[in-house]
Structures are given as C-alpha cells and as structure tokens.
Write an enzyme that holds these catalytic residues in place. Structure first.
Site, PDB file in Angstrom:
ATOM      1  N   ARG A 154     -18.182 -17.722  45.537  1.00 13.80           N
ATOM      2  CA  ARG A 154     -17.334 -16.898  44.582  1.00 13.80           C
ATOM      3  C   ARG A 154     -18.498 -16.088  43.810  1.00 13.80           C
ATOM      4  O   ARG A 154     -18.285 -14.964  43.660  1.00 13.80           O
ATOM      5  CB  ARG A 154     -16.535 -17.993  43.627  1.00 13.80           C
ATOM      6  CG  ARG A 154     -15.351 -18.419  44.389  1.00 13.80           C
ATOM      7  CD  ARG A 154     -14.716 -19.305  43.368  1.00 13.80           C
ATOM      8  NE  ARG A 154     -13.526 -20.049  43.848  1.00 13.80           N
ATOM      9  CZ  ARG A 154     -13.565 -21.419  44.416  1.00 13.80           C
ATOM     10  NH1 ARG A 154     -14.734 -21.939  44.672  1.00 13.80           N
ATOM     11  NH2 ARG A 154     -12.626 -21.951  44.950  1.00 13.80           N
ATOM     12  N   ILE A 155     -19.499 -16.961  43.317  1.00  8.96           N
ATOM     13  CA  ILE A 155     -20.362 -16.013  42.456  1.00  8.96           C
ATOM     14  C   ILE A 155     -21.213 -14.931  43.378  1.00  8.96           C
ATOM     15  O   ILE A 155     -21.310 -13.860  42.826  1.00  8.96           O
ATOM     16  CB  ILE A 155     -21.512 -17.157  41.935  1.00  8.96           C
ATOM     17  CG1 ILE A 155     -20.663 -18.162  40.911  1.00  8.96           C
ATOM     18  CG2 ILE A 155     -22.480 -16.297  40.977  1.00  8.96           C
ATOM     19  CD1 ILE A 155     -21.341 -19.173  40.531  1.00  8.96           C
ATOM     20  N   ASP A 174     -25.479 -16.241  54.897  1.00 11.54           N
ATOM     21  CA  ASP A 174     -24.656 -17.495  54.241  1.00 11.54           C
ATOM     22  C   ASP A 174     -24.646 -18.405  55.533  1.00 11.54           C
ATOM     23  O   ASP A 174     -24.183 -17.775  56.643  1.00 11.54           O
ATOM     24  CB  ASP A 174     -23.524 -17.173  53.746  1.00 11.54           C
ATOM     25  CG  ASP A 174     -23.014 -18.316  52.779  1.00 11.54           C
ATOM     26  OD1 ASP A 174     -22.958 -19.680  53.454  1.00 11.54           O
ATOM     27  OD2 ASP A 174     -22.597 -18.369  51.790  1.00 11.54           O
ATOM     28  N   PRO A 206     -25.895 -23.273  46.065  1.00 10.80           N
ATOM     29  CA  PRO A 206     -25.970 -24.720  45.406  1.00 10.80           C
ATOM     30  C   PRO A 206     -27.257 -25.524  45.872  1.00 10.80           C
ATOM     31  O   PRO A 206     -28.025 -24.728  46.864  1.00 10.80           O
ATOM     32  CB  PRO A 206     -24.961 -25.548  45.953  1.00 10.80           C
ATOM     33  CG  PRO A 206     -24.207 -24.534  47.205  1.00 10.80           C
ATOM     34  CD  PRO A 206     -24.920 -23.370  47.180  1.00 10.80           C
ATOM     35  N   ASN A 211     -32.443 -27.260  50.843  1.00 11.47           N
ATOM     36  CA  ASN A 211     -33.216 -26.032  50.401  1.00 11.47           C
ATOM     37  C   ASN A 211     -33.815 -26.201  49.423  1.00 11.47           C
ATOM     38  O   ASN A 211     -34.217 -25.277  48.727  1.00 11.47           O
ATOM     39  CB  ASN A 211     -31.771 -24.931  50.252  1.00 11.47           C
ATOM     40  CG  ASN A 211     -30.980 -25.530  49.252  1.00 11.47           C
ATOM     41  OD1 ASN A 211     -31.199 -26.269  48.515  1.00 11.47           O
ATOM     42  ND2 ASN A 211     -29.889 -24.666  48.853  1.00 11.47           N
ATOM     43  N   ALA A 233     -29.239 -19.836  39.787  1.00 10.46           N
ATOM     44  CA  ALA A 233     -28.465 -20.778  40.593  1.00 10.46           C
ATOM     45  C   ALA A 233     -29.038 -22.223  40.284  1.00 10.46           C
ATOM     46  O   ALA A 233     -28.256 -22.800  39.623  1.00 10.46           O
ATOM     47  CB  ALA A 233     -28.576 -20.531  42.240  1.00 10.46           C
ATOM     48  N   ARG A 234     -30.087 -22.534  40.975  1.00 10.64           N
ATOM     49  CA  ARG A 234     -30.877 -23.714  40.539  1.00 10.64           C
ATOM     50  C   ARG A 234     -32.240 -23.753  40.825  1.00 10.64           C
ATOM     51  O   ARG A 234     -32.721 -22.950  41.481  1.00 10.64           O
ATOM     52  CB  ARG A 234     -30.213 -24.803  41.549  1.00 10.64           C
ATOM     53  CG  ARG A 234     -28.944 -25.489  41.392  1.00 10.64           C
ATOM     54  CD  ARG A 234     -29.060 -26.376  40.107  1.00 10.64           C
ATOM     55  NE  ARG A 234     -27.768 -26.982  39.923  1.00 10.64           N
ATOM     56  CZ  ARG A 234     -26.794 -26.356  39.010  1.00 10.64           C
ATOM     57  NH1 ARG A 234     -27.140 -25.206  38.647  1.00 10.64           N
ATOM     58  NH2 ARG A 234     -25.692 -27.042  38.637  1.00 10.64           N
ATOM     59  N   ASP A 258     -32.558 -17.819  35.534  1.00  7.50           N
ATOM     60  CA  ASP A 258     -31.877 -18.538  34.422  1.00  7.50           C
ATOM     61  C   ASP A 258     -31.859 -19.963  34.450  1.00  7.50           C
ATOM     62  O   ASP A 258     -31.317 -20.851  33.510  1.00  7.50           O
ATOM     63  CB  ASP A 258     -30.321 -18.066  34.746  1.00  7.50           C
ATOM     64  CG  ASP A 258     -29.550 -18.460  33.418  1.00  7.50           C
ATOM     65  OD1 ASP A 258     -29.962 -18.374  32.250  1.00  7.50           O
ATOM     66  OD2 ASP A 258     -28.607 -19.265  33.816  1.00  7.50           O
ATOM     67  N   GLU A 263     -36.300 -27.685  33.846  1.00  9.27           N
ATOM     68  CA  GLU A 263     -35.830 -27.443  32.789  1.00  9.27           C
ATOM     69  C   GLU A 263     -35.099 -28.429  31.962  1.00  9.27           C
ATOM     70  O   GLU A 263     -34.863 -28.160  30.546  1.00  9.27           O
ATOM     71  CB  GLU A 263     -34.643 -26.258  33.084  1.00  9.27           C
ATOM     72  CG  GLU A 263     -33.403 -26.989  33.774  1.00  9.27           C
ATOM     73  CD  GLU A 263     -32.248 -26.033  34.182  1.00  9.27           C
ATOM     74  OE1 GLU A 263     -32.544 -24.867  34.880  1.00  9.27           O
ATOM     75  OE2 GLU A 263     -31.150 -25.996  33.750  1.00  9.27           O
ATOM     76  N   HIS A 296     -30.748 -20.975  31.085  1.00  8.75           N
ATOM     77  CA  HIS A 296     -29.363 -21.490  31.759  1.00  8.75           C
ATOM     78  C   HIS A 296     -28.193 -21.143  31.063  1.00  8.75           C
ATOM     79  O   HIS A 296     -27.378 -21.961  30.695  1.00  8.75           O
ATOM     80  CB  HIS A 296     -29.577 -23.131  32.040  1.00  8.75           C
ATOM     81  CG  HIS A 296     -28.772 -23.520  33.197  1.00  8.75           C
ATOM     82  ND1 HIS A 296     -29.157 -24.531  34.154  1.00  8.75           N
ATOM     83  CD2 HIS A 296     -27.430 -23.064  33.640  1.00  8.75           C
ATOM     84  CE1 HIS A 296     -28.269 -24.454  34.938  1.00  8.75           C
ATOM     85  NE2 HIS A 296     -27.369 -23.776  34.777  1.00  8.75           N
TER      86      HIS A 296
HETATM   87  C1  COI Z   1     -23.196 -25.240  36.757  1.00  3.60           C
HETATM   88  O1  COI Z   1     -21.888 -25.088  36.594  1.00  3.60           O
HETATM   89  O2  COI Z   1     -23.400 -26.113  37.589  1.00  3.60           O
HETATM   90  C2  COI Z   1     -24.156 -24.696  35.835  1.00  3.60           C
HETATM   91  O3  COI Z   1     -25.276 -24.578  36.479  1.00  3.60           O
HETATM   92  C3  COI Z   1     -23.888 -24.298  34.606  1.00  3.60           C
HETATM   93  C4  COI Z   1     -24.281 -25.284  33.482  1.00  3.60           C
HETATM   94  C5  COI Z   1     -23.106 -25.835  32.746  1.00  3.60           C
HETATM   95  C6  COI Z   1     -25.025 -26.659  33.933  1.00  3.60           C
END
Ligand code: COI
Length: 331
Positions: A154-155, A174, A206, A211, A233-234, A258, A263, A296
């Site tokens: 979706r993102i 993907d 994700p 990954n 993302a992560r 972000d 973090e 974040h």
């Molecule tokens: C998520 O929704 O997994 C995010 O990265 C946002 C944050 C609330 C941790």
C-alpha cells in the site's frame, strides 16, 4: 470485556477515550510500554493493544498467555519486533494496522526527495549564515529522473502515485508483484536491474530475516553514481557503515532516512543538544547537507494516529469475541 492499552501517548488518548465511550468498552490506558516490568498490569484483561519499537520478548508473551491473554493488537504495521516463536507456542493471535495511512508515509518520502533534489537543506544552512548566493547548488528535477520503488504494498503504491504526479519515470521491484502495476509493465526482473537503472531508490519493504542490510557495500556498488536513497521503511534494511562509505565516495548523492538501525532508545527523545545525542554514526549522518534524517515521524499525522488507535481496538475486540480479524498477522 476489558482491554488494556500500553504505551498510550497524550496525542492518542482522546481517540482512545472516544472509542471507549462510543463502544461502551472499558479500556485501561497505560503510558508505559509492554515489557517485563509492566506485563503484570495486564492480569484480568481480555486483550492487549500495544505500540512500541522495542521487542515483544518471549518472556513477556509467555506471561501474557499465562494470564489468559491471547489477543494482542499492534497499533502499527511492522511486526519485526514480535517474537514469532513465542506467539505460535502460546497460541496468541496478533493483529497489526496495515493501512493506518499509506499517504502519511509516502508523502514524507516524496517531501524529503524533493528537499534533496532542490537542495533546500543546503540553502537553509547557507541562508542561516547570511549567504544568499545560488551557486554552486544547482538542483535536479524529478520529472527527468527514474525512481525505483522497492516493495509495492500500500505504501509503495501510494509513493508511486505521488512520484508520478511529479512526472518521474517509475520502475519497481517486488517479490509479489501487484497485478495492476504488472499490467503497466513497471516491474524489473531483479533488484540488480533496479539498482542499475534508478536515479532514486525509494524503499518500502517490511524488515524480514532475509533483507537485513540489503543495502550493503555490494548493493551500493551496483547502483548509479549519485543515486538518492529514500528509506521511510525500516532502519535495518540499510547497513549504516556501508551508507556512510557510499556517501563519502559520492556513490550515494543524497539520502533521506526516517528510520535508523539503532534508533530504538534514541528517536522520540529530547537530548537537549546535538552534542548530547549518544550515537556518533547518527550524528555523522545528521551533519551532512545531503542527508535528511527524521526521527521515525513518517507515520505521525493526525489521521494515522487516530486510525492506529481505533483500528487496533476494533481488531482486538474481533479477536476477543470471534477469535479472528482481517488484520491477523501470519507468523
Ligand atoms: C509502523 O507502523 O510499523 C511504523 O514504522 C510506525 C511507527 C509507529 C513505529
């Protein structure tokens, strides 16, 4: 029915209270996160609603299950901090909120990309010293560039829509291509192909075991010189040391992050001064004009916060009452 909600911030509380009033369901709001020291507060409740970036450990999940709590609803999308074995062993059902606001994330990604391209950080810094000259900070234009989007959930799809609005050419990768996008022919066959063709790489995947550090020295070496990296993302997807090397060499021309692999315990805290931030690698990145770090915050819009609270509570009720929910996570 009684639900306990952990880690409730002041900005979440009005949405939680409104939901509780509308549904007539008791929700105990706890400010602290769910961990060894707070898990006992869950005794006597039917379900737990949580949000945190620190791990949901086996010890905590075992304890929840021993209290009879088998319904755990995350207020966020990522599930990489949940001990999957403990969830399965205890028969705990977990839901997340997969679409609290794809726009929130994608809009920050696009904002930061435009800031990098138009060098606003450089001009902000120059102007703060009274330097109002243009040169040498000539900008790029997104409608001349190819954006490679990794992961088209979706993102990723929302990000594609926004980048297209700026006129960018889109390519994507993907492992599970989206049927609609496939018809448009935007998918490349491999990450290597995306690395070779993209001027900008926007990461929307994700985090999985496979990954971790996918952007490492080898991956950077396959990218175009001066590539721009966008990661809302992560943090763990990017090998920070490799990124710093790639920024030093000019292989990476700019980065907007972000998220950051270390973090947890640092983001969303006030250290009082730049020097007091207890992470030298992070400060190394923050000092650079061509790197934009945000703590974040991509998710942090009023729409997203409201949806995270209310969707998670709805899911928790479904788990408690019916033992299932559309947002159940398969571990
Ligand atoms: C998520 O929704 O997994 C995010 O990265 C946002 C944050 C609330 C941790």
């Amino acid at each position: 029915m009684k639900i306990i909600a952990y880690g409730i911030r002041d900005d979440e509380k009005p949405y939680l209270d409104q939901w509780s009033k509308d549904k007539g369901i008791e929700v105990k709001a706890v400010k602290e996160l769910l961990d060894d020291s707070t898990v006992d507060q869950a005794k006597g409740y039917d379900g737990a609603v949580v949000y945190q970036q620190k791990p949901y450990t086996a010890a905590v999940l075992d304890k929840l299950a021993s209290f009879g709590i088998k319904s755990l609803s995350l207020r966020n999308v990522g599930v990489d901090n949940v001990d999957a074995d403990a969830v399965k062993r205890n028969g705990i059902k977990v839901t997340n909120v997969p679409a609290y606001s794809p726009s929130a994330i994608a809009e920050l990604a696009a904002t930061q990309l435009m800031r990098l391209l138009r060098r606003t950080n450089t001009f902000d810094r120059k102007m703060a010293h009274g330097d109002l000259r243009w040169a040498p900070d000539v900008a790029g234009e997104l409608d001349k560039l190819t954006v490679g989007v990794i992961a088209t959930g979706r993102i990723g799809r929302k990000a594609i829509e926004i980048y297209r609005g700026f006129g960018a050419k889109i390519i994507a990768y993907d492992i599970y291509p989206n049927p609609e996008l496939k018809k448009q022919g935007i998918y490349v066959d491999s990450l290597d192909e995306l690395y070779a063709k993209a001027d900008v790489i926007s990461l929307h995947s994700p985090a999985t075991k496979e990954n971790e550090h996918m952007f490492n020295d080898e991956a950077f070496s396959k990218m175009k010189d001066g590539v721009i990296i966008i990661n809302p993302a992560r943090g763990i997807l990017v090998d920070t040391d490799a990124l710093i090397r790639a920024l030093d060499s000019g292989k990476v021309g700019g980065a907007a992050l972000d998220v950051y692999e270390d973090e947890v315990g640092i983001f969303n805290k006030d250290f009082g001064s730049f020097d007091a931030i207890p992470d030298e690698r992070l400060k190394n990145l923050m000092k650079r004009e061509n790197v934009l770090i945000t703590p974040h915050i991509a998710f942090y819009t009023s729409t997203a916060v409201k949806n995270m609270v209310q969707y998670a509570l709805n899911s928790n009720v479904n788990l408690i009452e019916k033992g299932s929910d559309d947002s159940e996570v398969k571990f």
